[in-house]
Write a protein that holds these residues in place. Structure first.
Motif, short mmCIF file in Angstrom:
data_model
loop_
_atom_site.label_atom_id
_atom_site.label_comp_id
_atom_site.label_asym_id
_atom_site.label_seq_id
_atom_site.Cartn_x
_atom_site.Cartn_y
_atom_site.Cartn_z
N LEU B 97 0.83 -1.20 0.00
CA LEU B 97 0.00 0.00 0.00
C LEU B 97 0.87 1.26 0.00
N ILE B 98 1.92 1.24 0.82
CA ILE B 98 2.82 2.39 0.88
C ILE B 98 3.51 2.56 -0.48
N GLY B 99 3.90 1.43 -1.08
CA GLY B 99 4.53 1.49 -2.40
C GLY B 99 3.59 2.09 -3.43
N LEU B 100 2.34 1.73 -3.33
CA LEU B 100 1.35 2.24 -4.28
C LEU B 100 1.19 3.75 -4.13
N VAL B 101 1.15 4.19 -2.87
CA VAL B 101 0.99 5.62 -2.61
C VAL B 101 2.23 6.39 -3.06
N ALA B 102 3.41 5.80 -2.82
CA ALA B 102 4.66 6.54 -3.08
C ALA B 102 5.25 6.20 -4.44
N ARG B 103 4.49 5.52 -5.31
CA ARG B 103 5.10 4.96 -6.52
C ARG B 103 5.68 6.01 -7.46
N ARG B 104 5.16 7.22 -7.43
CA ARG B 104 5.69 8.22 -8.35
C ARG B 104 6.69 9.14 -7.67
N SER B 105 7.00 8.84 -6.41
CA SER B 105 7.85 9.78 -5.66
C SER B 105 9.27 9.25 -5.53
N ARG B 106 10.18 10.19 -5.58
CA ARG B 106 11.59 9.85 -5.41
C ARG B 106 12.20 10.86 -4.45
N GLY B 107 13.42 10.56 -4.02
CA GLY B 107 14.19 11.51 -3.23
C GLY B 107 13.41 12.06 -2.06
N ILE B 108 13.43 13.38 -1.94
CA ILE B 108 12.84 14.04 -0.79
C ILE B 108 11.34 13.81 -0.71
N TYR B 109 10.69 13.66 -1.87
CA TYR B 109 9.24 13.47 -1.85
C TYR B 109 8.87 12.11 -1.28
N ALA B 110 9.66 11.08 -1.64
CA ALA B 110 9.41 9.75 -1.09
C ALA B 110 9.63 9.79 0.42
N ILE B 111 10.66 10.51 0.85
CA ILE B 111 10.94 10.63 2.28
C ILE B 111 9.76 11.28 2.99
N MET B 112 9.25 12.37 2.41
CA MET B 112 8.13 13.08 3.04
C MET B 112 6.89 12.21 3.15
N ILE B 113 6.59 11.50 2.05
CA ILE B 113 5.38 10.67 2.06
C ILE B 113 5.50 9.55 3.08
N THR B 114 6.65 8.85 3.07
CA THR B 114 6.79 7.72 3.99
C THR B 114 6.86 8.20 5.44
N LEU B 115 7.48 9.37 5.64
CA LEU B 115 7.54 9.92 6.99
C LEU B 115 6.13 10.27 7.46
N ALA B 116 5.36 10.86 6.57
CA ALA B 116 3.98 11.23 6.92
C ALA B 116 3.18 9.98 7.29
N ILE B 117 3.37 8.91 6.52
CA ILE B 117 2.66 7.66 6.80
C ILE B 117 3.10 7.11 8.16
N GLY B 118 4.41 7.15 8.41
CA GLY B 118 4.94 6.65 9.68
C GLY B 118 4.38 7.43 10.86
N VAL B 119 4.37 8.74 10.75
CA VAL B 119 3.89 9.58 11.85
C VAL B 119 2.38 9.40 12.03
N ALA B 120 1.67 9.29 10.91
CA ALA B 120 0.21 9.09 11.00
C ALA B 120 -0.09 7.77 11.72
N PHE B 121 0.68 6.73 11.39
CA PHE B 121 0.45 5.43 12.04
C PHE B 121 0.74 5.54 13.54
N PHE B 122 1.79 6.26 13.89
CA PHE B 122 2.15 6.48 15.30
C PHE B 122 0.97 7.10 16.05
N TYR B 123 0.42 8.18 15.51
CA TYR B 123 -0.70 8.83 16.20
C TYR B 123 -1.94 7.96 16.21
N PHE B 124 -2.11 7.22 15.12
CA PHE B 124 -3.28 6.35 15.06
C PHE B 124 -3.24 5.30 16.16
N THR B 125 -2.05 4.68 16.34
CA THR B 125 -1.95 3.65 17.37
C THR B 125 -2.21 4.22 18.77
N ARG B 126 -1.87 5.49 18.97
CA ARG B 126 -2.08 6.11 20.28
C ARG B 126 -3.55 6.36 20.55
#
Ligand SMILES: Nc1ncnc2c1ncn2[C@@H]1O[C@H](COP(=O)(O)OP(=O)(O)O)[C@@H](O)[C@H]1O
Ligand SMILES: [Mg+2]
Lengths: 259, 321
Positions: B97-126
């Motif tokens: 799913l993450i790959g599908l969302v980030a499939r067109r992103s490279r470099g800094i954009y891929a970092i931003m998207i995956t970081l956003a997903i990571g942080v969102a998951f963190f808050y969601f679990t809380r």
């Protein structure tokens, strides 16, 4: 019905375009180009830089969506078809600016070229050395003169070897129409005859359309010539006819020629 | 083959060390190494730096906690042979799913998207109590029984982690030599060119992320058994950065560098605490990272390979003379 289609494919042109064009903003890079190439024909495309030759190839392959017109391959309309579909129909190309997988080996690159057409690129088990696609990749390396560089990383190839690899990729899996975009560009004088030899050794049933600045190579390997200028078709015919054309003479001798 | 020689000392080492070393140093490093391996794999072969690998590890970890024994009275206990595949499938699916969302992103954009997903998951679990038990998460997530003790005991868990690490390295090495693995590397080098060969780029990207989910998920499962719990802290920014640091220390040139990075990181973590306080640890890690990046731009693993190469060259010279 079957008889009819049979007849159609045997008499159809290998490639035919009707009024194709490509517009960028208000600028037509290719405009209203209609031409046809017979099966097995060797056609050179000439024209000064910026004439729209590469853009024409991009439309033919599907890299660009045509802004106008229609394209048919062996009588079948492919104007709306995806790149992979056109590849399956036998259309192949090389790129003017070597555009390769720097981190892969020659063999792996050719393997992907074969797998792209033959299929099975979704497999997740390591490629075996007796995989038929790998054997085909080795054969292609041999054809394009890279047999002794199979395990060489593409990054480490010379400019000339990269051009050879481009051709090797294009020859994968029964190509029917081969579009070669300035394959001799940037080659040393010593490397050029080798390329001519490679082009002349292509199987006779392959239709070849060649963009080439080098007149020697173009005329040596082609029986017919199409000249593009400002995105439009300017002249067409045998090399002699085209060279005798006043307009063509004008652009080539009049100073517009160059890289 | 050469790599397998490393296994001999790794198999003998725990016999010489006490439990603290086996579990807090070696096992921890292996587990972090597996999770970092999933990042190094993506960075090396797909050319994408993903900040969501800890998230993928967390997905599998939470799944094992939810579908296994825990002391918070939440979840749906299933036998191990069901819960483990579910956990790994979920982390693979999340990766896809993450790959599908980030499939067109490279470099800094891929970092931003995956970081956003990571942080969102963190808050969601809380905030989610139904599945993740919110802030506190799951505790008492013990490893399965094994004879007298269980797989979570220092020795068994060490060998389990070692086995999983070996399997993951073998899997990565196999995958990158497969047709799909070659396509993944082709996407890294020239996506448009791959398309021109008749191979679409989305599938290899999604597959690479899913595969990285399998690796990260394996590490995540080991991690819950190691910690015996999983909570939002396991998937927070802290662990995300730790894994990134480990990958960078080890070098993104070769995936197995992740394990070199992990052992360096764990040693620093344990022994620096005695010398300086917790807050200064981040400063120390920062300085070490800076020094490593400057001295060995391709990571310690590559530096070691270069040194070995030089030493060999030196050793061989007299013989040839
Ligand atoms: N993707 C593009 N976007 C905008 N303009 C383009 C694009 N591709 C080509 N052109 C323009 O179209 C014209 C023809 O280019 P090209 O087909 O590369 O010519 P040739 O191959 O004959 O040298 C040039 O003026 C070029 O700038
Ligand atoms: Mg061009």
């Amino acid at each position: 019905m079957p008889l009819n289609t049979e007849q159609k494919t045997t008499t159809a042109n290998a490639l035919e375009t009707q009024g194709i064009g490509k517009r960028f903003g208000g600028f037509w890079a290719v405009k209203d180009v209609s031409f046809s190439v017979k099966p097995g024909e060797r056609r050179a495309i000439l024209g000064p830089n910026g004439a729209g030759k590469t853009s024409l190839f991009n439309i033919l392959t599907g890299d660009y969506v045509a802004s106008s017109g229609a394209i048919s391959l062996f009588g079948e309309d492919v104007t709306k078809q995806s790149i992979p579909k056109r590849i399956k129909r036998g259309l192949r190309r090389t790129y003017q600016h070597a555009y390769l997988f720097d981190g892969l080996s020659v063999c792996d690159t050719l393997f992907l070229a074969v797998a792209g057409v033959r299929g099975g690129w979704r497999q997740v088990l390591p490629v075996r050395s007796n995989d038929p696609r790998r054997e085909e990749a080795e054969r292609l390396a041999d054809v394009c003169g890279l047999a002794s560089f199979l395990d060489r990383m593409v990054l480490e190839l010379s400019h000339g070897q990269r051009r050879q690899l481009e051709i090797g990729i294009a020859l994968a899996e029964d190509p029917k129409v081969l579009l070669l975009d300035e394959p001799a560009a940037g080659l040393s004088p010593a490397e050029r005859p080798l390329l001519s030899k490679l082009l002349l050794s292509l199987p006779a049933d392959i239709t070849v359309i060649l963009i080439e600045h080098d007149m020697d190579i173009a005329f040596q390997t082609s029986e017919s010539v199409t000249v593009l200028f400002n995105g439009q078709l300017m002249a067409e015919g045998t090399p002699e006819e085209v060279m005798a054309d006043k307009d063509v003479h004008q652009i080539y001798v009049g100073g517009a020629h160059g890289h | 083959m050469r790599y397998f020689l490393v296994l001999i000392p790794l198999a003998l080492l725990p016999l010489l060390l006490n439990d603290f070393w086996v579990s807090q140093v070696l096992t921890r490093a292996l587990i972090l190494g597996v999770i970092a391996l999933s990042l190094s794999f993506l960075a090396t072969y797909l050319g994408v730096v993903s900040f969501a690998q800890v998230t993928l590890a967390g997905v599998a970890g939470y799944a094992v906690a939810y579908f296994g024994p825990n002391t918070v009275g939440l979840g749906f206990p299933l036998p191990l042979y069901v819960s483990l595949p579910i956990a790994l499938l979920l982390s693979m699916a999340a990766g896809a799913l993450i790959g599908l969302v980030a499939r067109r992103s490279r470099g800094i954009y891929a970092i931003m998207i995956t970081l956003a997903i990571g942080v969102a998951f963190f808050y969601f679990t809380r905030q989610n109590y139904a599945l993740f038990n919110g802030f506190t998460g799951f505790s008492g997530v013990i490893a399965p029984k094994m004879g007298e003790g269980n797989w979570g005991d220092p020795m068994p868990l060490y060998f389990l982690a070692l086995g999983v690490s070996v399997i993951c390295v073998v899997l990565v090495n196999g995958f990158v030599r497969s047709p799909l693995g070659l396509a993944v590397q082709a996407v890294r080098d020239a996506p448009g060119r791959l398309l021109a060969l008749g191979i679409p780029t989305t599938y290899p990207i999604v597959a690479a992320f899913a595969f990285s989910g399998l690796i990260a998920g394996s590490g995540g499962i080991l991690n819950v058994w190691f910690q015996e719990r999983v909570s939002s802290f396991s998937v927070g920014i802290g662990p995300i950065i730790d894994v990134l640091i480990i990958s960078v220390i080890g070098g993104l040139r070769h995936p197995t560098g992740a394990f070199v990075g992990a052992i360096v990181y764990v040693m620093l973590d344990i022994f620096a605490i005695d010398l300086i306080d917790r807050d200064r640890f981040n400063l120390l890690i920062g300085i070490v990272l800076l020094a490593i990046v400057m001295a060995a731009p391709n990571g310690l693993h590559q530096l070691a390979i270069d040194w070995v190469g030089k030493l060999r060259g030196r050793a061989e010279q007299p013989r040839t003379n």
